[in-house]
Design an enzyme around this catalytic site. Sequence first.
Site, short mmCIF file in Angstrom:
data_model
loop_
_atom_site.label_atom_id
_atom_site.label_comp_id
_atom_site.label_asym_id
_atom_site.label_seq_id
_atom_site.Cartn_x
_atom_site.Cartn_y
_atom_site.Cartn_z
N ASP A 119 36.43 10.44 -24.74
CA ASP A 119 36.15 8.72 -23.71
C ASP A 119 35.47 8.16 -25.56
O ASP A 119 35.24 6.92 -25.53
CB ASP A 119 34.98 8.48 -22.57
CG ASP A 119 35.74 8.93 -21.81
OD1 ASP A 119 37.62 8.34 -21.75
OD2 ASP A 119 35.49 8.69 -20.68
N TYR A 162 44.01 12.35 -2.83
CA TYR A 162 44.32 13.86 -2.67
C TYR A 162 43.54 14.94 -2.89
O TYR A 162 41.79 14.59 -2.93
CB TYR A 162 44.58 13.72 -4.74
CG TYR A 162 44.11 13.47 -5.26
CD1 TYR A 162 42.93 14.19 -5.95
CD2 TYR A 162 43.88 11.82 -6.76
CE1 TYR A 162 41.84 13.66 -6.81
CE2 TYR A 162 43.06 11.63 -7.15
CZ TYR A 162 42.00 12.68 -7.52
OH TYR A 162 40.77 12.59 -8.85
N GLU A 178 24.36 18.08 -25.39
CA GLU A 178 24.56 17.74 -24.56
C GLU A 178 22.95 16.95 -24.23
O GLU A 178 21.54 17.42 -23.41
CB GLU A 178 25.33 18.16 -23.61
CG GLU A 178 24.96 17.34 -21.68
CD GLU A 178 25.47 16.34 -21.71
OE1 GLU A 178 24.80 15.11 -20.90
OE2 GLU A 178 26.89 16.84 -21.77
N GLN A 179 22.77 15.41 -23.81
CA GLN A 179 21.80 15.09 -23.01
C GLN A 179 20.90 15.54 -22.49
O GLN A 179 20.10 15.49 -22.45
CB GLN A 179 21.66 13.55 -23.94
CG GLN A 179 22.32 13.11 -22.68
CD GLN A 179 22.72 11.35 -22.74
OE1 GLN A 179 21.67 11.31 -23.29
NE2 GLN A 179 23.64 10.61 -22.41
N ARG A 222 35.98 17.25 -10.48
CA ARG A 222 35.51 17.77 -12.31
C ARG A 222 34.44 18.97 -12.32
O ARG A 222 34.83 19.36 -13.64
CB ARG A 222 35.29 16.30 -12.22
CG ARG A 222 34.33 16.39 -13.54
CD ARG A 222 33.97 15.40 -13.96
NE ARG A 222 34.70 13.86 -14.02
CZ ARG A 222 35.71 13.79 -15.08
NH1 ARG A 222 35.37 14.16 -15.65
NH2 ARG A 222 36.19 12.87 -15.24
#
Length: 662
Positions: free
Chosen positions: A292, A214, A35-36, A109
């Site tokens: 993605d 929500y 992970e950068q 998230r």
Amino acid sequence: MKDHEPRIAVIGAGISGLVLAAALHQQGIRTAVFEQAGQLFPTGAGIQLSPNAVRLLHRLGLEARLRQHAVRPRAIRMTNWDDGHPLATTPLAGPCEERYGAPYLTVHRADLHAALLEQLPMGTLRLGARCLALDEREDGVRLEFADGLSYDADLVVGADGIRSVVRSQLFPDRPRFSGQGMYRGLVPADRVPRFAADPRVQLWLGPGQHCVAYPVSGGRTISFAAGVPAPDWRTESWTQPGRKEDLLAAYTGWDDELLGLLSAADEVTCWALHDRDPLDHLVQGRFVLIGDAAHSMLPFLAQGANQAVEDAAVLADCLIRTSELPAALGRYEMQRLPRANEVQRRARANNDRLHLADGEARQQRDRELAARQGLESHDWLFAYEAVPERQPDAPGGGGTDPAAAASGIRGRVALITGAARGIGFAVARALAQHGARVVLTDLDQDGLDEAVKALADEGQQAAGYRLDVQDSGAVAATVEAVEQEVGPVDILVNVAGVLHTGPVAEFDDAHWQQTFAVNAFGVFCVSREATRRMAERERGVVVTVASNAGTVPRIHMAAYGASKAASVHFTKVLGLELAGRGIRCNVVSPGSTRTPMLEQVQHNGSEGTIRGDLAGYRTGIPLRRIAEPEDVASAVVFLASDEARHITMHELSVDGGAALGA
């Protein structure tokens, strides 16, 4: 992959990358996740997790954490922009779990991210690792990072988002700006008690924009995402600060409850919405894309995270169960490319559909929403089994191992005509047992209902549509309804047929015309409608069930044999025309098969058509038995599967050798 443990490098520690690493770790396969970012912040806001992804997350061991931090909304409620008038309400909570075996959840998230990280052993994730170069060699890939680190891998997984470094090396495309921007914010639930008291996913649909809200974080916070037309925006960062006064100005005149929610936010972020055009491939050599990086999609179907989970689960499953890396990656691409591209296409289409201006088009959309607000219209999305759960066989039993299922069928939508009984029902059952989402059509509504119920009693999900195949208007409407309500038709099986017997000299016009109308024109009508759509997607399979009577003259079967011969020739020509679009068209021609149609001939056929009982039909069959419907269904499954991927315009006889011996 069983021969040796592969060196798997995952670029990106988002949802897709972490789900893949967790799924492989669960089976004892290690990964290195790069992970950068130098450290992981609780970025983002809320996401919606639909049952197709929640089932997979539960299998990873996240059920308890999700129960603690996620919310089970009672419904998805779509409302009018200016007065909050309800347009459609889709029930969730209990009905969703009952129908799909998993709940619909809303979650922050950061909570999902933290739950996934807990599934990984120490040392899996390497932060501050910005990938600069990928050098594919004969024996692997050398990765070079900005901090001077290098890493050798057998497989590189691009899970690094819409601006993927891995994708940029494989494909020269660029992100596409949608013309929409998005404000996101979080509001303490106690500031909007009316909304908090009724946990739901609510959408306000208006001209040019919409807003969704929500609860997340166990119901303590309300997350919202408010779209705006933004032709000049380009920033994609979730952390880019926005001005709340600009947001409120963009929603002037909207529903008071929505304005109260937006006003209660302390701060908002904003970013421009991009996606990318669908790819033709997700794999190149030792590189594979997920999430993605593979198919970034607009948030207008709430499926970005869900498709990322599906991707990762399928890739892990393929790597675990297929010993050779190229074969594993090929299976992954075949399974995921059609599904993800279709979801991406529908999400992009919603950019227009959700944002219609007041007028006739919007009124028509609202009528459609009201007519399709039940969970049934979500089956194509929520019922999808990316990786069917493995069930151990009962002692001494013959349980079906998903690994033994014919490849290329699982998760596909299969439309079968004439499916209420006989060969059509056997085909529907066989395809369902191999993981297809089957759609049964027939003219007999009562028989159709019984067939759908019989499959449901066996634990299979099926949909039924009454259809007269000789009515071209009804065929067009039915295929369109299936595509909208179940999903894009990947497999078409033409089975519907009629049989009238009699000497040519005595055969009446009406029976001749009906025989050709159903057996030949009906095949044409349904095939034309289904393959028009298949051709746009450049994938699909057509199998026509004809008869060896189309090749071997049968006394008093002139109309039936000629109509079946016509359907054979039509299907082969169709295959020739569509081969360049990747669509295969084949024929299965049964001989005498134990079906209601054969019984009809026995009891009602003209003199000379059959002599004696069914045993008489064994004469001239080298294998000396009448076929069962399941024999024909097995041939259809083979031709519909990827095992037959290089077979088209072929007629396969399933008649015990009768045609060759005639």
